[in-house]
Design a protein around this motif. Structure first.
Motif, mmCIF file in Angstrom:
data_model
loop_
_atom_site.group_PDB
_atom_site.id
_atom_site.type_symbol
_atom_site.label_atom_id
_atom_site.label_comp_id
_atom_site.label_asym_id
_atom_site.label_seq_id
_atom_site.Cartn_x
_atom_site.Cartn_y
_atom_site.Cartn_z
ATOM 1 N N ALA A 198 8.306 -25.668 21.653
ATOM 2 C CA ALA A 198 6.884 -25.461 21.902
ATOM 3 C C ALA A 198 6.315 -26.044 23.193
ATOM 4 C CB ALA A 198 6.078 -26.049 20.731
ATOM 5 N N ARG A 199 6.859 -27.156 23.683
ATOM 6 C CA ARG A 199 6.092 -27.871 24.694
ATOM 7 C C ARG A 199 6.647 -27.709 26.107
ATOM 8 N NH1 ARG A 199 5.783 -33.087 26.614
ATOM 9 N NH2 ARG A 199 3.694 -33.848 27.059
ATOM 10 N N GLY A 200 7.963 -27.487 26.196
ATOM 11 C CA GLY A 200 8.511 -27.048 27.478
ATOM 12 C C GLY A 200 9.055 -28.100 28.425
ATOM 13 N N ALA A 240 1.113 -24.631 19.726
ATOM 14 C CA ALA A 240 1.702 -23.384 20.219
ATOM 15 C C ALA A 240 1.382 -22.211 19.303
ATOM 16 C CB ALA A 240 3.205 -23.539 20.367
ATOM 17 N N GLY A 241 0.814 -22.490 18.129
ATOM 18 C CA GLY A 241 0.355 -21.379 17.307
ATOM 19 C C GLY A 241 0.888 -21.315 15.892
ATOM 20 N N VAL A 327 -6.097 -27.008 20.818
ATOM 21 C CA VAL A 327 -6.210 -25.558 20.875
ATOM 22 C C VAL A 327 -7.466 -25.047 20.155
ATOM 23 C CG1 VAL A 327 -4.921 -24.969 18.781
ATOM 24 C CG2 VAL A 327 -4.728 -23.506 20.787
ATOM 25 N N GLN A 440 5.376 -17.462 17.592
ATOM 26 C CA GLN A 440 4.739 -16.367 18.343
ATOM 27 C C GLN A 440 4.055 -15.371 17.410
ATOM 28 O OE1 GLN A 440 7.407 -14.495 21.251
ATOM 29 N NE2 GLN A 440 8.136 -16.557 21.655
ATOM 30 N N GLU A 441 4.720 -15.063 16.308
ATOM 31 C CA GLU A 441 4.114 -14.162 15.327
ATOM 32 C C GLU A 441 2.797 -14.734 14.831
ATOM 33 O OE1 GLU A 441 4.565 -11.116 14.035
ATOM 34 O OE2 GLU A 441 6.125 -11.000 15.569
ATOM 35 N N SER A 443 0.863 -17.015 16.167
ATOM 36 C CA SER A 443 -0.201 -17.165 17.163
ATOM 37 C C SER A 443 -0.793 -15.797 17.516
ATOM 38 C CB SER A 443 0.293 -17.884 18.416
ATOM 39 O OG SER A 443 1.186 -17.082 19.140
ATOM 40 N N TYR A 444 0.040 -14.770 17.497
ATOM 41 C CA TYR A 444 -0.476 -13.429 17.791
ATOM 42 C C TYR A 444 -1.411 -12.966 16.663
ATOM 43 C CZ TYR A 444 -0.537 -8.760 19.837
ATOM 44 O OH TYR A 444 -0.933 -7.583 20.434
ATOM 45 N N TYR A 446 -3.129 -14.906 14.737
ATOM 46 C CA TYR A 446 -4.350 -15.717 14.868
ATOM 47 C C TYR A 446 -5.289 -15.082 15.906
ATOM 48 C CZ TYR A 446 -6.952 -20.181 15.363
ATOM 49 O OH TYR A 446 -7.911 -21.169 15.393
ATOM 50 N N GLN A 447 -4.709 -14.693 17.052
ATOM 51 C CA GLN A 447 -5.502 -14.088 18.118
ATOM 52 C C GLN A 447 -6.108 -12.756 17.657
ATOM 53 O OE1 GLN A 447 -6.458 -15.313 20.964
ATOM 54 N NE2 GLN A 447 -7.431 -13.449 21.765
#
Lengths: 550, 143
Positions: A198-200, A240-241, A327, A440-441, A443-444, A446-447
């Motif tokens: 998540a954080r990179g 990250a979501g 976030v 990713q699923e 967070s998408y 959520y958006q």
């Protein structure tokens, strides 16, 4: 139990009310897609066993908290995340925060430091001092902590891939202050698995990264008995979501990987487990967040006792820091963020955290200003000293709804842990992109909920009004220029033969199996730079490319 | 634009910050809207991402940055694109970018900045309008 059942009530009283006034939504769900009912009753926790499921505060399974009297003895540690620009400015901010009543320090490092590059590296362009303080050598750490007695405060450092050399610098600063390492109190994040998720800010592949973590664990258990050498993070996974259930499951799976790796080096679980610490986020769904912290405590206690056969009750304890969710902040109408932070901070306190930070109201625009950080500290002080919420341990325990959600989150999170076990553990699952794809699923989704209006964000997709202009902080290009000058001075002023020798020894140790910590200490005391040390490790360990999952 | 007439866009993360949630959400929304999306992953230097933009012959470059290094890195990216003959590429940005910085970014050629709270459908329609505005006005948009 009442003689009338919930089903009877649903079919009579509720049904007739719903005929006249339908509910706002077809379905009410938490972020973890747990559908919630109109009301919760004793029927919803029919097989509830008080001692087995909750117990008393300070006792297994710690659902009600890790300390017997929770905040009645001492309120949580108030620890705002801070650090920006130069070591000098950061030192001033720390003195200011301590004067304002803050009770612990939390160091934010800039990105080049977090990825092991000196300020003059090509990749550091534009990034020096931006999201935290720049540290190139021991000299910067000496400046950051000037006038701050390291045996009197506790310091938390958000450093992961290059944790070992940064911890070595902290030990060296203490030594210069005449303080032995056994007296040092604090935390290093040192959780690299969530960096891949998540954080990179990873540098090396998982295997050598975990070896460095095991090295710090072994070193600290011997020489820094009060140091939390790891701070396993759900915060960034949520940021990250992920959902709340994923935050629990993925983070505990990371922890399982670390504990096993450290046991595999030959350490007894009870020699290092009591010093494992945590950082999570609290989000807006108030009851889900309270339940999340309770579920985390109970689940971790079970994992340590049943899976790892830990005997020391301190090994079972889940002690955590919480920072309110970055976030969830909006750049629109920024003062509304203070209200969001209050709700989230209250969830953290009712969830029984050991230390707390607030994500400041201006963080949708910039690194927080001094005013915003002070306001965040005041928010915590108002909760602690005016609201009386700190007077009773686990005050929401026993609420039918809270217990339902706690059970449900534990159940959902356990499924994620089982799934990751099946994939071969957290590191193997990351290599397959599992956690990244799940996040990713989520967070998408959520958006999409925000864009469809299903999820209301005040000031963003509903109740929109012009945003007042706020004062922003800014880190200028002079920080990078000065930091580069300091680097030249350091390299000219030190014994470069000594530096070469210590770096050579670091390389030899890294290639072998011995603990790397003593070699890092020699390097930092010779004023080898962080970039030089990390270059040696990059040569020995290789670097990790992103596990791309898009 | 690709042979099929689809918009090609590079979603890129310049700088060192690992905050890729926004970039990935936008990338997915653009893909769902029918565009061909190339996502660079994190830690791209201006040189690296310009190279990809040229190789992939994209119509749009979307830059996501949250570390505050935009004023240092964006000029390098814009210069690079111009030098390599891709100066006409539509460049848009998102992330944590203070409003006060937007005029400077526009000056160097960044067409729009989508900050926190932006809706992905606004980003999609902005790109479509910029690239196929006339077609759309005539009701012939094939996207």
């Amino acid at each position: 139990m009442a003689s009338k059942s919930k089903q009877e009530w649903r079919e009579t009283t509720l049904a007739s009310a719903l005929k006249r006034f339908p509910e706002r939504q077809d379905k009410f769900e938490t972020t973890s897609n747990i559908e919630v009912d109109t009301v919760y009753t004793p029927e919803d926790s029919a097989d509830f066993d008080y001692l087995r499921d909750l117990g008393y505060p300070g006792e297994y399974p710690f659902t009600r908290g890790v300390q017997p009297d929770m905040y009645r003895g001492r309120v949580w540690t108030m620890r705002q995340y801070a650090g920006f620009g130069s070591a000098e400015e950061t030192n001033q901010r720390y003195h200011y925060l301590l004067e304002q009543g803050q009770t612990g320090l939390s160091v934010a490092f800039d990105l080049p430091t977090q990825i092991g590059y000196d300020s003059d590296h090509l990749l550091a362009r534009g990034e020096v001092g931006k999201v935290g303080v720049a540290v190139d050598s021991l000299q910067d750490m000496e400046t950051i902590f000037e006038g701050i007695p390291l045996d009197k405060i506790s310091t938390s450092m958000t450093i992961n891939a290059p944790c070992a050399p940064i911890l070595a610098m902290y030990i060296a600063v203490a030594k210069k202050q005449g303080i032995e390492s056994a007296k040092l109190d604090g935390t290093t994040q040192n959780d690299v698995l969530k960096e891949y998720i998540a954080r990179g800010t990873y540098i090396f592949p998982p295997k050598p990264s975990i070896r460095l973590i095991a090295d710090t664990a072994a070193y600290c258990s011997k020489y820094l008995p009060r140091w939390n050498y790891i701070n396993i993070a759900g915060y960034h996974i949520r940021e990250a979501g992920s959902t709340a259930a994923q935050e629990i499951g993925f983070t505990l799976a990371d922890a399982i990987e670390y504990v096993q790796a450290i046991i595999d080096t030959g350490l007894d679980v009870d020699s290092f487990a009591p010093r494992i610490s945590w950082i999570f986020q609290t989000h807006n769904n108030f009851f889900e967040e309270v339940a999340k912290l309770r579920a985390l405590r109970r689940l971790w206690a079970k994992i340590m006792k049943e899976r790892f056969d830990a005997k020391n009750p301190r090994s079972w304890m889940f002690r955590t820091h919480v920072q309110t969710g970055g976030v969830t902040l909006t750049s629109q109408q920024p003062m509304n963020n203070i209200v969001r932070a209050t709700v989230q901070a209250l969830a953290a306190v009712l969830g029984g955290v050991q230390s707390l930070a607030i994500s400041c109201y201006d963080e949708g625009h910039c690194i927080p200003t001094e005013d915003a950080v002070r306001q965040s500290l005041r928010l915590q002080q108002i909760l602690a000293y005016e609201s009386n919420v700190a007077d009773v341990a686990d005050p929401l325990g026993g609420s039918y709804y809270t217990e339902f959600l706690t059970n449900k989150l534990e159940e959902e999170a356990s499924k994620y842990i089982a799934k990751i076990d099946n994939l071969g553990g957290a590191a193997a699952a990351i290599e397959q992109g599992y956690q990244q794809r799940e996040i990713q699923e989520a967070s998408y989704h959520y958006q999409q909920e925000i864009e469809s209006g299903k999820r209301v964000v005040v000031g963003v997709n509903k109740f929109i009004s012009p945003s007042p202009k706020i004062t922003l902080s800014r880190v200028g290009p002079e920080v990078e220029i000065n930091q580069k000058k300091k680097l030249v001075q350091i390299k000219n002023g030190r014994d470069n033969d000594k530096v070469k020798q210590t770096l050579k020894r670091l390389e030899d140790v890294a290639r072998g199996k011995d603990n790397t910590m003593p070699a890092f200490l020699e390097c930092v005391e010779a004023y080898a730079t962080l970039g030089e040390m990390c270059d040696v490790l990059r040569k020995v360990f290789g670097t990790q490319k992103e596990f791309l999952a898009f | 634009m690709s042979k099929e007439g689809r918009i090609r866009i590079l979603v890129a993360k310049p700088g060192l910050d690992g905050h890729d949630r926004g970039a990935k959400v936008v990338a997915r929304a653009l893909r769902d809207a029918g565009m061909e999306v190339i996502y660079t992953g994190i830690r791209q230097t201006p040189e690296m991402l310009t190279e990809v933009a040229i190789q992939e012959d994209v119509d749009v470059v979307g830059l996501s940055i949250l570390s505050g290094a935009h004023l240092e890195l964006f000029p390098l990216i814009m210069d690079n694109l111009r030098k390599k003959g891709k100066g006409d590429t539509l460049v848009i940005a998102g992330g944590i970018i203070p409003e006060d910085d937007i005029p400077a970014l526009q000056q160097m050629g960044v067409k729009a900045v989508f900050g926190p709270g932006s809706s992905t459908s606004d980003i999609v329609s902005f790109i479509q309008k910029e690239l196929t505005g006339t077609k759309e006005a005539e009701g012939k948009s094939g996207i």
